[in-house]
Write a protein that holds these residues in place. Structure first.
Motif, PDB file in Angstrom:
ATOM      1  N   GLU A 179     -66.739  23.615 -20.001  1.00 22.27           N
ATOM      2  CA  GLU A 179     -65.281  23.734 -19.949  1.00 22.27           C
ATOM      3  C   GLU A 179     -64.632  22.353 -19.993  1.00 22.27           C
ATOM      4  OE1 GLU A 179     -61.913  25.812 -20.330  1.00 22.27           O
ATOM      5  OE2 GLU A 179     -63.898  26.719 -20.205  1.00 22.27           O
ATOM      6  N   SER A 180     -65.235  21.381 -19.304  1.00 19.28           N
ATOM      7  CA  SER A 180     -64.728  20.009 -19.341  1.00 19.28           C
ATOM      8  C   SER A 180     -64.784  19.462 -20.758  1.00 19.28           C
ATOM      9  CB  SER A 180     -65.533  19.112 -18.397  1.00 19.28           C
ATOM     10  OG  SER A 180     -65.125  17.762 -18.529  1.00 19.28           O
ATOM     11  N   ASP A 181     -65.906  19.670 -21.437  1.00 18.71           N
ATOM     12  CA  ASP A 181     -66.052  19.180 -22.810  1.00 18.71           C
ATOM     13  C   ASP A 181     -64.997  19.802 -23.726  1.00 18.71           C
ATOM     14  OD1 ASP A 181     -68.253  17.711 -21.952  1.00 18.71           O
ATOM     15  OD2 ASP A 181     -69.733  19.085 -22.846  1.00 18.71           O
ATOM     16  N   ALA A 182     -64.784  21.120 -23.578  1.00 12.07           N
ATOM     17  CA  ALA A 182     -63.795  21.805 -24.411  1.00 12.07           C
ATOM     18  C   ALA A 182     -62.384  21.305 -24.088  1.00 12.07           C
ATOM     19  CB  ALA A 182     -63.896  23.317 -24.209  1.00 12.07           C
ATOM     20  N   ALA A 183     -62.109  21.115 -22.813  1.00 13.04           N
ATOM     21  CA  ALA A 183     -60.782  20.624 -22.416  1.00 13.04           C
ATOM     22  C   ALA A 183     -60.552  19.211 -22.947  1.00 13.04           C
ATOM     23  CB  ALA A 183     -60.647  20.660 -20.892  1.00 13.04           C
ATOM     24  N   THR A 184     -61.573  18.360 -22.867  1.00 12.47           N
ATOM     25  CA  THR A 184     -61.455  16.990 -23.371  1.00 12.47           C
ATOM     26  C   THR A 184     -61.238  17.003 -24.880  1.00 12.47           C
ATOM     27  OG1 THR A 184     -62.852  16.171 -21.570  1.00 12.47           O
ATOM     28  CG2 THR A 184     -62.584  14.725 -23.471  1.00 12.47           C
ATOM     29  N   ALA A 185     -61.963  17.839 -25.586  1.00 12.92           N
ATOM     30  CA  ALA A 185     -61.817  17.941 -27.041  1.00 12.92           C
ATOM     31  C   ALA A 185     -60.419  18.403 -27.428  1.00 12.92           C
ATOM     32  CB  ALA A 185     -62.862  18.892 -27.609  1.00 12.92           C
ATOM     33  N   GLY A 186     -59.782  19.199 -26.571  1.00 17.31           N
ATOM     34  CA  GLY A 186     -58.466  19.738 -26.873  1.00 17.31           C
ATOM     35  C   GLY A 186     -57.290  18.884 -26.426  1.00 17.31           C
ATOM     36  N   LEU A 187     -57.558  17.738 -25.828  1.00 20.69           N
ATOM     37  CA  LEU A 187     -56.458  16.891 -25.349  1.00 20.69           C
ATOM     38  C   LEU A 187     -55.629  16.353 -26.513  1.00 20.69           C
ATOM     39  CD1 LEU A 187     -58.183  14.783 -22.527  1.00 20.69           C
ATOM     40  CD2 LEU A 187     -56.702  16.796 -22.257  1.00 20.69           C
ATOM     41  N   THR A 188     -54.329  16.403 -26.347  1.00 21.75           N
ATOM     42  CA  THR A 188     -53.430  15.806 -27.330  1.00 21.75           C
ATOM     43  C   THR A 188     -53.436  14.289 -27.142  1.00 21.75           C
ATOM     44  OG1 THR A 188     -51.528  15.835 -25.845  1.00 21.75           O
ATOM     45  CG2 THR A 188     -51.912  17.838 -27.172  1.00 21.75           C
ATOM     46  N   THR A 189     -52.780  13.588 -28.034  1.00 22.01           N
ATOM     47  CA  THR A 189     -52.657  12.135 -27.895  1.00 22.01           C
ATOM     48  C   THR A 189     -51.975  11.788 -26.578  1.00 22.01           C
ATOM     49  OG1 THR A 189     -52.618  11.836 -30.287  1.00 22.01           O
ATOM     50  CG2 THR A 189     -51.705  10.050 -28.959  1.00 22.01           C
ATOM     51  N   ALA A 190     -50.934  12.522 -26.219  1.00 13.97           N
ATOM     52  CA  ALA A 190     -50.230  12.272 -24.951  1.00 13.97           C
ATOM     53  C   ALA A 190     -51.146  12.540 -23.758  1.00 13.97           C
ATOM     54  CB  ALA A 190     -48.970  13.129 -24.868  1.00 13.97           C
ATOM     55  N   ASP A 191     -51.956  13.605 -23.841  1.00 14.71           N
ATOM     56  CA  ASP A 191     -52.896  13.913 -22.763  1.00 14.71           C
ATOM     57  C   ASP A 191     -53.941  12.808 -22.616  1.00 14.71           C
ATOM     58  OD1 ASP A 191     -51.631  16.420 -22.374  1.00 14.71           O
ATOM     59  OD2 ASP A 191     -53.035  17.422 -23.743  1.00 14.71           O
ATOM     60  N   ARG A 227     -59.122   6.458 -31.083  1.00 17.28           N
ATOM     61  CA  ARG A 227     -58.741   7.603 -30.257  1.00 17.28           C
ATOM     62  C   ARG A 227     -59.908   8.582 -30.118  1.00 17.28           C
ATOM     63  NH1 ARG A 227     -53.935   7.930 -31.755  1.00 17.28           N
ATOM     64  NH2 ARG A 227     -54.313   8.944 -33.743  1.00 17.28           N
ATOM     65  N   GLU A 228     -60.660   8.781 -31.185  1.00 24.62           N
ATOM     66  CA  GLU A 228     -61.804   9.692 -31.102  1.00 24.62           C
ATOM     67  C   GLU A 228     -62.942   9.088 -30.268  1.00 24.62           C
ATOM     68  OE1 GLU A 228     -61.637  12.891 -31.669  1.00 24.62           O
ATOM     69  OE2 GLU A 228     -59.566  12.338 -32.120  1.00 24.62           O
ATOM     70  N   ILE A 229     -63.143   7.783 -30.361  1.00 21.12           N
ATOM     71  CA  ILE A 229     -64.152   7.127 -29.513  1.00 21.12           C
ATOM     72  C   ILE A 229     -63.733   7.235 -28.049  1.00 21.12           C
ATOM     73  CG2 ILE A 229     -65.199   4.915 -28.882  1.00 21.12           C
ATOM     74  CD1 ILE A 229     -65.083   4.189 -31.896  1.00 21.12           C
ATOM     75  N   VAL A 230     -62.464   7.013 -27.777  1.00 21.73           N
ATOM     76  CA  VAL A 230     -61.954   7.137 -26.410  1.00 21.73           C
ATOM     77  C   VAL A 230     -62.195   8.554 -25.889  1.00 21.73           C
ATOM     78  CG1 VAL A 230     -59.800   7.236 -25.069  1.00 21.73           C
ATOM     79  CG2 VAL A 230     -60.297   5.249 -26.504  1.00 21.73           C
ATOM     80  N   ARG A 231     -61.954   9.549 -26.719  1.00 21.33           N
ATOM     81  CA  ARG A 231     -62.170  10.947 -26.318  1.00 21.33           C
ATOM     82  C   ARG A 231     -63.641  11.166 -25.928  1.00 21.33           C
ATOM     83  NH1 ARG A 231     -58.973  15.125 -27.451  1.00 21.33           N
ATOM     84  NH2 ARG A 231     -57.924  13.998 -29.124  1.00 21.33           N
ATOM     85  N   VAL A 232     -64.568  10.630 -26.717  1.00 19.72           N
ATOM     86  CA  VAL A 232     -65.998  10.761 -26.413  1.00 19.72           C
ATOM     87  C   VAL A 232     -66.340  10.046 -25.104  1.00 19.72           C
ATOM     88  CG1 VAL A 232     -68.325  10.109 -27.187  1.00 19.72           C
ATOM     89  CG2 VAL A 232     -66.701  11.126 -28.812  1.00 19.72           C
ATOM     90  N   GLU A 285     -52.375   9.905 -20.893  1.00 19.30           N
ATOM     91  CA  GLU A 285     -52.282  10.189 -19.460  1.00 19.30           C
ATOM     92  C   GLU A 285     -53.634   9.996 -18.781  1.00 19.30           C
ATOM     93  OE1 GLU A 285     -50.161  13.600 -16.826  1.00 19.30           O
ATOM     94  OE2 GLU A 285     -51.564  14.331 -18.363  1.00 19.30           O
ATOM     95  N   ALA A 286     -54.697  10.468 -19.410  1.00 17.55           N
ATOM     96  CA  ALA A 286     -56.037  10.317 -18.846  1.00 17.55           C
ATOM     97  C   ALA A 286     -56.425   8.846 -18.733  1.00 17.55           C
ATOM     98  CB  ALA A 286     -57.064  11.069 -19.699  1.00 17.55           C
ATOM     99  N   MET A 287     -56.136   8.071 -19.764  1.00 15.13           N
ATOM    100  CA  MET A 287     -56.500   6.652 -19.760  1.00 15.13           C
ATOM    101  C   MET A 287     -55.725   5.871 -18.707  1.00 15.13           C
ATOM    102  SD  MET A 287     -57.156   5.736 -23.727  1.00 15.13           S
ATOM    103  CE  MET A 287     -55.711   6.560 -24.363  1.00 15.13           C
ATOM    104  N   ALA A 288     -54.516   6.326 -18.386  1.00 18.00           N
ATOM    105  CA  ALA A 288     -53.708   5.638 -17.382  1.00 18.00           C
ATOM    106  C   ALA A 288     -54.380   5.660 -16.011  1.00 18.00           C
ATOM    107  CB  ALA A 288     -52.321   6.264 -17.302  1.00 18.00           C
ATOM    108  N   GLY A 289     -55.320   6.561 -15.814  1.00 18.82           N
ATOM    109  CA  GLY A 289     -56.047   6.633 -14.554  1.00 18.82           C
ATOM    110  C   GLY A 289     -57.223   5.684 -14.468  1.00 18.82           C
ATOM    111  N   HIS A 290     -57.449   4.895 -15.500  1.00 18.03           N
ATOM    112  CA  HIS A 290     -58.593   3.988 -15.547  1.00 18.03           C
ATOM    113  C   HIS A 290     -58.115   2.541 -15.561  1.00 18.03           C
ATOM    114  CE1 HIS A 290     -61.722   7.004 -16.297  1.00 18.03           C
ATOM    115  NE2 HIS A 290     -60.734   7.673 -16.860  1.00 18.03           N
ATOM    116  N   PRO A 291     -58.654   1.720 -14.662  1.00 21.06           N
ATOM    117  CA  PRO A 291     -58.292   0.296 -14.679  1.00 21.06           C
ATOM    118  C   PRO A 291     -59.027  -0.427 -15.803  1.00 21.06           C
ATOM    119  CG  PRO A 291     -59.951   0.671 -13.016  1.00 21.06           C
ATOM    120  CD  PRO A 291     -59.597   2.030 -13.596  1.00 21.06           C
TER     121      PRO A 291
END
Length: 176
Positions: free
Chosen positions: A53-65, A147-152, A68-74
């Motif tokens: 489910e995590s993999d599917a959710a990550t694959a489905g993230l929009t650019t904005a999502d 963006r695709e590398i970041v998603r992976v 948002e996810a990257m903003a949580g990483h220093p």
């Protein structure tokens, strides 16, 4: 197949009140869309179901999502003060020379200027030199490719952090 210890952590997660489960998932990944999708699929029969489910959710993230996810990483080389997860995840930079730290700072800034977000890599097990080499290589990518590398990379980090949740109920496992 999940171990009984994994089942215990997963069972605790499945039993959490929705707000508490959302907070736990936010520690894993800062994307609200990712967390909401994982919440909606509870309860999980096993860790593999959670990871899928995590993999599917990550694959489905929009650019904005993803943003948002990257903003949580220093940035690499600058873990969040007082955050043991951030420090563990970036321990490959802990013994880095002053020269390597300065180079990483410059590369991080150049990367962020080029792409508009933090350089994201699953740093678990990587040395400072390997992280430096990765940012050097990736800074020449197109925005779409990056963006695709970041998603992976985000998917790898999320899986590692979810592994901590499944094992012992904490999301403070190694990852990004």
């Amino acid at each position: 197949m999940t171990s009984s210890r994994a089942s215990g952590g997963l069972a605790r997660f499945n039993a959490l009140e929705e707000g508490a489960a959302r907070a736990v998932l936010h520690e894993v990944c800062a994307s609200r869309a990712w967390a909401e999708r994982l919440l909606a699929a509870r309860p999980y029969a096993g860790a593999d179901d959670l990871y899928a489910e995590s993999d599917a959710a990550t694959a489905g993230l929009t650019t904005a999502d993803l943003t948002e996810a990257m903003a949580g990483h220093p940035p690499i080389g600058r873990p969040k003060p007082g955050d043991p997860t951030s420090s563990r995840e970036q321990r490959g930079m802990a013994g880095a020379s002053a020269e390597l730290r300065e180079e990483m700072l410059a590369l991080n800034l150049a990367y962020q200027e080029r792409f508009g977000h933090v350089f994201l890599i699953c740093a678990t097990g990587l040395t400072g030199e390997q992280m430096r080499d990765a940012v050097r290589e990736r800074i020449g990518n197109s925005a779409e490719r990056e963006r695709e590398i970041v998603r992976v990379e985000l998917g790898k980090i999320n899986r590692i952090r979810l592994g901590g949740l499944v094992r012992d109920g904490s999301s403070g496992a190694e990852g990004g």
